[in-house]
Design a protein around this motif. Structure first.
Motif, PDB file in Angstrom:
ATOM      1  N   LEU A 328       0.810  -1.228   0.000  1.00  0.00           N
ATOM      2  CA  LEU A 328       0.000   0.000   0.000  1.00  0.00           C
ATOM      3  C   LEU A 328       0.838   1.271   0.000  1.00  0.00           C
ATOM      4  O   LEU A 328       0.290   2.359  -0.179  1.00  0.00           O
ATOM      5  N   ASP A 329       2.132   1.143   0.247  1.00  0.00           N
ATOM      6  CA  ASP A 329       3.009   2.319   0.342  1.00  0.00           C
ATOM      7  C   ASP A 329       2.504   3.302   1.393  1.00  0.00           C
ATOM      8  O   ASP A 329       2.415   4.524   1.165  1.00  0.00           O
ATOM      9  N   VAL A 330       2.163   2.764   2.545  1.00  0.00           N
ATOM     10  CA  VAL A 330       1.714   3.627   3.646  1.00  0.00           C
ATOM     11  C   VAL A 330       2.904   4.426   4.163  1.00  0.00           C
ATOM     12  O   VAL A 330       4.010   3.907   4.316  1.00  0.00           O
ATOM     13  N   SER A 331       2.656   5.695   4.441  1.00  0.00           N
ATOM     14  CA  SER A 331       3.712   6.531   5.008  1.00  0.00           C
ATOM     15  C   SER A 331       3.111   7.415   6.091  1.00  0.00           C
ATOM     16  O   SER A 331       1.887   7.536   6.208  1.00  0.00           O
ATOM     17  N   CYS A 332       3.986   8.001   6.874  1.00  0.00           N
ATOM     18  CA  CYS A 332       3.496   8.904   7.918  1.00  0.00           C
ATOM     19  C   CYS A 332       4.534   9.980   8.180  1.00  0.00           C
ATOM     20  O   CYS A 332       5.712   9.844   7.815  1.00  0.00           O
ATOM     21  N   SER A 333       4.085  11.045   8.816  1.00  0.00           N
ATOM     22  CA  SER A 333       4.977  12.108   9.262  1.00  0.00           C
ATOM     23  C   SER A 333       5.182  11.954  10.763  1.00  0.00           C
ATOM     24  O   SER A 333       4.260  11.574  11.492  1.00  0.00           O
ATOM     25  N   VAL A 334       6.392  12.228  11.211  1.00  0.00           N
ATOM     26  CA  VAL A 334       6.734  12.025  12.616  1.00  0.00           C
ATOM     27  C   VAL A 334       7.333  13.303  13.188  1.00  0.00           C
ATOM     28  O   VAL A 334       8.274  13.866  12.623  1.00  0.00           O
ATOM     29  N   GLY A 335       6.776  13.737  14.316  1.00  0.00           N
ATOM     30  CA  GLY A 335       7.342  14.863  15.059  1.00  0.00           C
ATOM     31  C   GLY A 335       7.836  14.369  16.405  1.00  0.00           C
ATOM     32  O   GLY A 335       7.127  13.640  17.103  1.00  0.00           O
ATOM     33  N   ILE A 336       9.072  14.758  16.765  1.00  0.00           N
ATOM     34  CA  ILE A 336       9.679  14.284  18.018  1.00  0.00           C
ATOM     35  C   ILE A 336      10.084  15.487  18.850  1.00  0.00           C
ATOM     36  O   ILE A 336      10.762  16.392  18.361  1.00  0.00           O
ATOM     37  N   LEU A 337       9.687  15.477  20.113  1.00  0.00           N
ATOM     38  CA  LEU A 337      10.059  16.554  21.025  1.00  0.00           C
ATOM     39  C   LEU A 337      10.714  15.938  22.249  1.00  0.00           C
ATOM     40  O   LEU A 337      10.132  15.070  22.904  1.00  0.00           O
ATOM     41  N   ARG A 338      11.921  16.387  22.548  1.00  0.00           N
ATOM     42  CA  ARG A 338      12.644  15.909  23.730  1.00  0.00           C
ATOM     43  C   ARG A 338      12.517  16.955  24.816  1.00  0.00           C
ATOM     44  O   ARG A 338      12.780  18.134  24.594  1.00  0.00           O
ATOM     45  N   TYR A 358       3.847  19.273  12.436  1.00  0.00           N
ATOM     46  CA  TYR A 358       3.415  20.116  11.308  1.00  0.00           C
ATOM     47  C   TYR A 358       4.601  20.468  10.415  1.00  0.00           C
ATOM     48  O   TYR A 358       4.501  20.459   9.182  1.00  0.00           O
ATOM     49  N   ASP A 359       5.761  20.736  11.053  1.00  0.00           N
ATOM     50  CA  ASP A 359       6.969  21.013  10.260  1.00  0.00           C
ATOM     51  C   ASP A 359       7.343  19.805   9.406  1.00  0.00           C
ATOM     52  O   ASP A 359       7.755  19.948   8.239  1.00  0.00           O
ATOM     53  N   ALA A 360       7.171  18.594   9.988  1.00  0.00           N
ATOM     54  CA  ALA A 360       7.487  17.377   9.236  1.00  0.00           C
ATOM     55  C   ALA A 360       6.535  17.216   8.061  1.00  0.00           C
ATOM     56  O   ALA A 360       6.962  16.840   6.950  1.00  0.00           O
ATOM     57  N   LYS A 361       5.253  17.515   8.246  1.00  0.00           N
ATOM     58  CA  LYS A 361       4.280  17.336   7.167  1.00  0.00           C
ATOM     59  C   LYS A 361       4.511  18.336   6.038  1.00  0.00           C
ATOM     60  O   LYS A 361       4.237  18.029   4.872  1.00  0.00           O
ATOM     61  N   LYS A 365       5.781  13.689   2.370  1.00  0.00           N
ATOM     62  CA  LYS A 365       5.448  12.405   2.994  1.00  0.00           C
ATOM     63  C   LYS A 365       6.682  11.726   3.584  1.00  0.00           C
ATOM     64  O   LYS A 365       7.787  11.871   3.060  1.00  0.00           O
ATOM     65  N   GLY A 366       6.437  10.980   4.654  1.00  0.00           N
ATOM     66  CA  GLY A 366       7.484  10.159   5.248  1.00  0.00           C
ATOM     67  C   GLY A 366       8.630  10.949   5.827  1.00  0.00           C
ATOM     68  O   GLY A 366       9.778  10.495   5.789  1.00  0.00           O
ATOM     69  N   CYS A 367       8.326  12.107   6.376  1.00  0.00           N
ATOM     70  CA  CYS A 367       9.388  12.954   6.921  1.00  0.00           C
ATOM     71  C   CYS A 367       9.361  12.912   8.451  1.00  0.00           C
ATOM     72  O   CYS A 367       8.306  12.774   9.064  1.00  0.00           O
ATOM     73  N   CYS A 368      10.532  13.056   9.051  1.00  0.00           N
ATOM     74  CA  CYS A 368      10.665  13.019  10.516  1.00  0.00           C
ATOM     75  C   CYS A 368      11.431  14.257  10.955  1.00  0.00           C
ATOM     76  O   CYS A 368      12.479  14.588  10.393  1.00  0.00           O
TER      77      CYS A 368
END
Length: 375
Positions: A328-338, A358-361, A365-368
């Motif tokens: 399906l080529d599923v992808s997602c955006s990931v935001g990480i806060l430490r 939001y910055d990742a999106k 696609k597929g950005c972290c």
């Protein structure tokens, strides 16, 4: 039949601890009341022998009664002292004290009644009957202990008093002892049933509570439970013990539903949950906080690069999801806060992590994206 009889007479291992706690508590109250009654009655009997008897302690009979009254009084006092001193002792030790006190009280009543009958065969057996009736009604014990107490008490009384008893009295005492034993068995069995039911109700309530915290589709924590979990973790965050919050949002999830149907969309959400558990096995909490939005909270000793690698690992895992053997080529955006700053609440953390997501999106696609929490 033999197996069912054993089940009736034994305490199930699952509730054995609860049974002993319940038994100790009930017997503690009963023996306290009994001891207080003993103090009142025996002090009166001692005074009666010393001051209101014409012969006082000059007669052998009065000296025997006086000694027995004092022995019972001292036995009750010793029990109360041991019970107080052993409040924090093991269940076995506390039960040993209670069992010893019960055995002593029963033996005392058997001896007193036997002595009464030796002096006067018409004295009756009320003292013995009162003792076994009280034992059945006020003392809770396992069936094996009940059989030992009633059996030995009855045998000893018959051994000491048989010559003074007619056949009718022996039959009546035998029936009374059997009935008292049956009452004791029944009381024990009712306690087992009550504790078993209470345990089942507790397990059901725990399961219901867990269900209320779970997202029904994915089995992850729902939004409210995730918020509670993160809020609790934030209360103890420090620079030496930081946390990392991941927020994941599936890219173009609506198009999957539109193209393949909602069953496929549900499959993707369930597979996303499974991948989250695989990629973040040590997470403090993993939850679904929106339709296709997820959150993960980690204890964080890693730096930003290591956290981003974990985010990309999850993105790669999602790309492997298939539906009917079709990728399906599923992808997602990931935001990480430490975060390593105390005093930050869930809403603030959520808002800041959402900005990173939001910055990742915006990057496609597929950005972290990763950021340190800065006030």
């Amino acid at each position: 039949m033999h197996k069912k009889t054993l089940e009736l007479l034994t305490i199930p291992p699952a509730i054995r601890l609860e049974f002993w706690q319940d038994t100790l508590q009930k017997n503690r109250i009963s023996l306290l009341v009994i001891s207080v009654m003993i103090f009142g009655m025996e002090l009166f009997n001692i005074a009666r022998v010393l001051f209101w008897s014409a012969s006082g302690l000059r007669s052998a009979n009065n000296r025997i009664y006086f000694t027995m009254y004092c022995a019972l009084l001292l036995g009750a006092a010793l029990y109360l002292l041991l019970q107080y001193r052993l409040q924090k002792a093991s269940h076995h030790m506390q039960w040993a004290v209670q069992a010893g006190a019960v055995a002593f009280f029963l033996l005392w009543h058997v001896s007193l009644n036997a002595y009464d009958l030796s002096r006067n065969p018409a004295a009756g057996t009320y003292t013995f009957i009162t003792a076994i009736a009280g034992l059945a009604m006020f003392i809770q014990m396992p069936a094996a202990f009940g059989a030992a107490y009633f059996g030995l008490g009855y045998a000893l009384f018959m051994l000491l008093s048989a010559a003074a008893l007619d056949m009718g009295t022996v039959i009546n005492l035998t029936m009374t002892t059997i009935v008292a034993l049956a009452i004791s068995f029944t009381r024990c069995r009712h306690a087992v049933i009550e504790l078993s039911q209470r345990r089942k109700i507790s397990q059901i309530n725990t399961q219901l509570q867990q269900l209320l915290q779970k997202d029904p589709l994915t089995g992850l924590l729902n939004k409210k439970a995730t918020e509670n979990c993160i809020s609790c973790a934030l209360a103890s965050v420090t620079q030496a013990d930081p946390l990392a919050m991941f927020m994941m949002d599936l890219d173009d999830f609506k198009s999957i539903n539109d193209r393949y149907g909602h069953p496929c969309g549900d499959h993707v959400l369930m597979e996303t949950a499974r991948k989250l558990r695989l990629v973040f096995p040590d997470a403090m909490c993993v939850g679904r906080i929106g339709g296709d939005e997820f959150a993960v909270l980690l204890h964080c000793a890693a730096d930003g690069k290591a956290l981003k690698r974990q985010g990309h690992q999850f993105i790669q895992a999602l790309s492997e999801i298939r539906w009917l053997e079709q990728r399906l080529d599923v992808s997602c955006s990931v935001g990480i806060l430490r975060i390593g700053l105390p005093g930050v609440g869930y809403e603030r953390l959520y808002a800041e992590t959402d900005r990173v997501l939001y910055d990742a999106k915006r990057c496609g696609k597929g950005c972290c994206r990763f950021r340190e929490f800065i006030i």
